[in-house]
Scaffold this motif. Structure first.
Motif, PDB file in Angstrom:
ATOM      1  N   LEU A 123      -0.805  41.508  35.321  1.00  0.00           N
ATOM      2  CA  LEU A 123      -0.702  42.824  34.708  1.00  0.00           C
ATOM      3  C   LEU A 123      -2.037  43.557  34.785  1.00  0.00           C
ATOM      4  O   LEU A 123      -2.069  44.792  34.749  1.00  0.00           O
ATOM      5  CB  LEU A 123      -0.213  42.673  33.275  1.00  0.00           C
ATOM      6  CG  LEU A 123       1.288  42.326  33.221  1.00  0.00           C
ATOM      7  CD1 LEU A 123       1.653  41.670  31.912  1.00  0.00           C
ATOM      8  CD2 LEU A 123       2.145  43.561  33.456  1.00  0.00           C
ATOM      9  N   ALA A 124      -3.121  42.811  34.939  1.00  0.00           N
ATOM     10  CA  ALA A 124      -4.427  43.453  35.150  1.00  0.00           C
ATOM     11  C   ALA A 124      -4.427  44.211  36.477  1.00  0.00           C
ATOM     12  O   ALA A 124      -4.963  45.320  36.571  1.00  0.00           O
ATOM     13  CB  ALA A 124      -5.535  42.399  35.132  1.00  0.00           C
ATOM     14  N   LEU A 137       0.370  37.947  30.671  1.00  0.00           N
ATOM     15  CA  LEU A 137      -0.533  38.229  31.781  1.00  0.00           C
ATOM     16  C   LEU A 137       0.161  38.489  33.111  1.00  0.00           C
ATOM     17  O   LEU A 137      -0.463  39.005  34.031  1.00  0.00           O
ATOM     18  CB  LEU A 137      -1.516  37.060  31.972  1.00  0.00           C
ATOM     19  CG  LEU A 137      -2.429  36.722  30.783  1.00  0.00           C
ATOM     20  CD1 LEU A 137      -3.251  35.483  31.102  1.00  0.00           C
ATOM     21  CD2 LEU A 137      -3.327  37.890  30.434  1.00  0.00           C
ATOM     22  N   HIS A 138       1.434  38.122  33.214  1.00  0.00           N
ATOM     23  CA  HIS A 138       2.064  38.109  34.534  1.00  0.00           C
ATOM     24  C   HIS A 138       3.462  38.734  34.537  1.00  0.00           C
ATOM     25  O   HIS A 138       4.202  38.669  33.556  1.00  0.00           O
ATOM     26  CB  HIS A 138       2.183  36.673  35.058  1.00  0.00           C
ATOM     27  CG  HIS A 138       0.883  35.978  35.201  1.00  0.00           C
ATOM     28  ND1 HIS A 138       0.372  35.133  34.241  1.00  0.00           N
ATOM     29  CD2 HIS A 138      -0.043  36.007  36.215  1.00  0.00           C
ATOM     30  CE1 HIS A 138      -0.796  34.667  34.641  1.00  0.00           C
ATOM     31  NE2 HIS A 138      -1.072  35.169  35.824  1.00  0.00           N
ATOM     32  N   MET A 195       5.967  46.522  22.363  1.00  0.00           N
ATOM     33  CA  MET A 195       4.697  46.705  23.063  1.00  0.00           C
ATOM     34  C   MET A 195       4.921  47.035  24.529  1.00  0.00           C
ATOM     35  O   MET A 195       4.372  48.015  25.048  1.00  0.00           O
ATOM     36  CB  MET A 195       3.853  45.435  22.938  1.00  0.00           C
ATOM     37  CG  MET A 195       2.528  45.510  23.686  1.00  0.00           C
ATOM     38  SD  MET A 195       1.622  43.942  23.668  1.00  0.00           S
ATOM     39  CE  MET A 195       2.637  42.951  24.797  1.00  0.00           C
ATOM     40  N   TRP A 196       5.753  46.234  25.232  1.00  0.00           N
ATOM     41  CA  TRP A 196       5.985  46.482  26.649  1.00  0.00           C
ATOM     42  C   TRP A 196       6.730  47.791  26.873  1.00  0.00           C
ATOM     43  O   TRP A 196       6.463  48.504  27.856  1.00  0.00           O
ATOM     44  CB  TRP A 196       6.747  45.321  27.281  1.00  0.00           C
ATOM     45  CG  TRP A 196       5.952  44.060  27.350  1.00  0.00           C
ATOM     46  CD1 TRP A 196       6.281  42.840  26.831  1.00  0.00           C
ATOM     47  CD2 TRP A 196       4.671  43.879  27.971  1.00  0.00           C
ATOM     48  NE1 TRP A 196       5.299  41.920  27.079  1.00  0.00           N
ATOM     49  CE2 TRP A 196       4.295  42.529  27.772  1.00  0.00           C
ATOM     50  CE3 TRP A 196       3.804  44.717  28.659  1.00  0.00           C
ATOM     51  CZ2 TRP A 196       3.099  42.012  28.248  1.00  0.00           C
ATOM     52  CZ3 TRP A 196       2.611  44.206  29.136  1.00  0.00           C
ATOM     53  CH2 TRP A 196       2.273  42.871  28.934  1.00  0.00           C
ATOM     54  N   TYR A 197       7.637  48.114  25.957  1.00  0.00           N
ATOM     55  CA  TYR A 197       8.362  49.380  26.083  1.00  0.00           C
ATOM     56  C   TYR A 197       7.378  50.549  26.024  1.00  0.00           C
ATOM     57  O   TYR A 197       7.456  51.492  26.835  1.00  0.00           O
ATOM     58  CB  TYR A 197       9.404  49.501  24.977  1.00  0.00           C
ATOM     59  CG  TYR A 197      10.222  50.765  25.053  1.00  0.00           C
ATOM     60  CD1 TYR A 197      11.346  50.844  25.873  1.00  0.00           C
ATOM     61  CD2 TYR A 197       9.885  51.898  24.305  1.00  0.00           C
ATOM     62  CE1 TYR A 197      12.102  52.012  25.953  1.00  0.00           C
ATOM     63  CE2 TYR A 197      10.629  53.060  24.383  1.00  0.00           C
ATOM     64  CZ  TYR A 197      11.739  53.114  25.203  1.00  0.00           C
ATOM     65  OH  TYR A 197      12.467  54.263  25.277  1.00  0.00           O
ATOM     66  N   GLU A 198       6.458  50.519  25.075  1.00  0.00           N
ATOM     67  CA  GLU A 198       5.481  51.598  24.941  1.00  0.00           C
ATOM     68  C   GLU A 198       4.515  51.614  26.115  1.00  0.00           C
ATOM     69  O   GLU A 198       4.185  52.678  26.640  1.00  0.00           O
ATOM     70  CB  GLU A 198       4.715  51.451  23.615  1.00  0.00           C
ATOM     71  CG  GLU A 198       5.572  51.678  22.380  1.00  0.00           C
ATOM     72  CD  GLU A 198       6.208  53.059  22.347  1.00  0.00           C
ATOM     73  OE1 GLU A 198       5.566  54.033  22.817  1.00  0.00           O
ATOM     74  OE2 GLU A 198       7.347  53.164  21.860  1.00  0.00           O
ATOM     75  N   ARG A 213      15.827  45.660  41.884  1.00  0.00           N
ATOM     76  CA  ARG A 213      15.082  44.400  41.891  1.00  0.00           C
ATOM     77  C   ARG A 213      14.904  43.840  40.476  1.00  0.00           C
ATOM     78  O   ARG A 213      14.362  44.514  39.591  1.00  0.00           O
ATOM     79  CB  ARG A 213      13.713  44.595  42.532  1.00  0.00           C
ATOM     80  CG  ARG A 213      12.991  43.273  42.764  1.00  0.00           C
ATOM     81  CD  ARG A 213      11.704  43.454  43.527  1.00  0.00           C
ATOM     82  NE  ARG A 213      11.164  42.159  43.934  1.00  0.00           N
ATOM     83  CZ  ARG A 213      10.008  41.995  44.557  1.00  0.00           C
ATOM     84  NH1 ARG A 213       9.271  43.047  44.860  1.00  0.00           N
ATOM     85  NH2 ARG A 213       9.594  40.783  44.879  1.00  0.00           N
ATOM     86  N   HIS A 214      15.379  42.630  40.284  1.00  0.00           N
ATOM     87  CA  HIS A 214      15.200  41.953  38.999  1.00  0.00           C
ATOM     88  C   HIS A 214      13.717  41.644  38.810  1.00  0.00           C
ATOM     89  O   HIS A 214      13.120  40.915  39.589  1.00  0.00           O
ATOM     90  CB  HIS A 214      16.012  40.656  38.977  1.00  0.00           C
ATOM     91  CG  HIS A 214      16.001  39.969  37.651  1.00  0.00           C
ATOM     92  ND1 HIS A 214      17.147  39.755  36.920  1.00  0.00           N
ATOM     93  CD2 HIS A 214      14.990  39.443  36.912  1.00  0.00           C
ATOM     94  CE1 HIS A 214      16.847  39.132  35.801  1.00  0.00           C
ATOM     95  NE2 HIS A 214      15.533  38.941  35.771  1.00  0.00           N
ATOM     96  N   THR A 215      13.143  42.220  37.764  1.00  0.00           N
ATOM     97  CA  THR A 215      11.713  42.057  37.500  1.00  0.00           C
ATOM     98  C   THR A 215      11.512  41.619  36.061  1.00  0.00           C
ATOM     99  O   THR A 215      12.069  42.229  35.146  1.00  0.00           O
ATOM    100  CB  THR A 215      10.953  43.368  37.765  1.00  0.00           C
ATOM    101  OG1 THR A 215      11.282  43.838  39.083  1.00  0.00           O
ATOM    102  CG2 THR A 215       9.455  43.174  37.659  1.00  0.00           C
ATOM    103  N   SER A 216      10.728  40.570  35.870  1.00  0.00           N
ATOM    104  CA  SER A 216      10.562  39.975  34.539  1.00  0.00           C
ATOM    105  C   SER A 216       9.112  39.945  34.092  1.00  0.00           C
ATOM    106  O   SER A 216       8.211  39.683  34.891  1.00  0.00           O
ATOM    107  CB  SER A 216      11.096  38.533  34.526  1.00  0.00           C
ATOM    108  OG  SER A 216      12.473  38.488  34.772  1.00  0.00           O
TER     109      SER A 216
END
Length: 280
Positions: free
Chosen positions: A251-252, A124-125, A224-227, A116-119
């Motif tokens: 993301l919350a 926040l989203h 940041m997102w990788y970590e 699934r392609h997820t972005s």
């Protein structure tokens, strides 16, 4: 199953580090990693060569700048590939550790498959794109309209099936995305068996949404997102909160679900059952 992983790169520089690291942390260990440099600067070559010194599975294939996005170099690189199957990864995206394991399961029964392609839409989203290439209507949409339900980082195929295509990677027309141009060749080929999983196995950070960001800010965001998503509970939380639709997920909400899972600490048997269910 042995994989060839291909990362095409041109001018994203240091962003490629996260992509490479995400390949090297895969639980499925039998692979080679080909970085196909389409006229990339020497600084990119130095980054890749440093990884290659530490892990012989990493190989740099450096070419002069080619037409469009260097698609012909991708075809040339596949002639050197040693894998039974190929998975692609954009140089500014990254995979979760089980991406190749999921693709291995899919490509045992299919010639071409996708997850699934997820972005990451913004700070926040997150959004997961809907659709399954096994659906005839989806295939028709992809062939006849400018519709693409998954990008490069979420697709893979068997090498023996690629060898039977009338044409492999080649420069796309100016009005067609590079990956969709290639996917249409698979869709037009007779007898291709398609596979798909609704599981999110990596994250895309759309470059088009980041055009106003400096290279330094893009690098900071990607790191940041990788970590953040190196935490397996956050990966599990993301997978559990993703709807079947293309609605945005906060993301919350992902973090809340991750904390619930962390508190509960599912047993290994339960975790394996969840993966098996997602693979069906």
């Amino acid at each position: 199953m042995r994989f060839t992983v291909m990362i095409p790169t041109f001018n994203n520089g240091r962003l490629i580090r996260c992509a490479i690291r995400s390949v090297l942390r895969q639980t499925h260990r039998d692979f080679e990693l080909l970085v196909v440099a389409d006229g990339a600067p020497a600084s990119t070559a130095l980054i890749v060569e440093k990884f290659a010194e530490e892990d012989p599975r990493v190989k740099l294939l450096a070419y002069e700048k080619g037409e469009r996005h260097g698609e012909r170099w991708r075809h040339d690189a596949l002639q050197k590939a040693t894998g039974e199957a190929v998975c692609y990864l954009s140089d500014d995206d990254f995979w979760f550790p089980d991406h190749l394991a999921v693709m291995s399961h899919l490509l045992t029964k299919a010639d071409f498959a996708h997850t699934r392609h997820t972005s990451i839409v913004d700070a926040l989203h997150v959004r997961g794109y809907a659709g399954d290439i096994r659906d005839r209507d989806i295939r028709q949409l992809m062939r006849k309209t400018k519709t693409n339900i998954f990008g490069l980082s979420f697709a893979g195929h068997r090498m023996n099936a690629y060898g039977k295509l009338p044409e492999g990677w080649s420069p796309a027309p100016a009005d067609i995305w590079t990956d969709l141009h290639m996917w249409r060749k698979w869709l037009a080929a007779p007898g291709i068996k398609f596979g798909a999983s609704s599981m999110t196995t990596g994250l895309n950070l759309p470059a088009m949404r980041r055009r106003e960001m400096s290279a330094g800010k893009r690098l900071t965001e990607l790191r940041m997102w990788y970590e953040i998503f190196s935490d397996p509970y956050l990966v599990a939380g993301l997978r559990k909160t993703m709807p079947k639709t293309q609605d945005l997920v906060t993301l919350a909400a992902v973090a809340t679900k991750a904390n619930q899972l962390r508190a509960r600490k599912p047993t290994l048997k339960e975790a394996l059952h969840q993966v098996a269910r997602a693979l069906r």
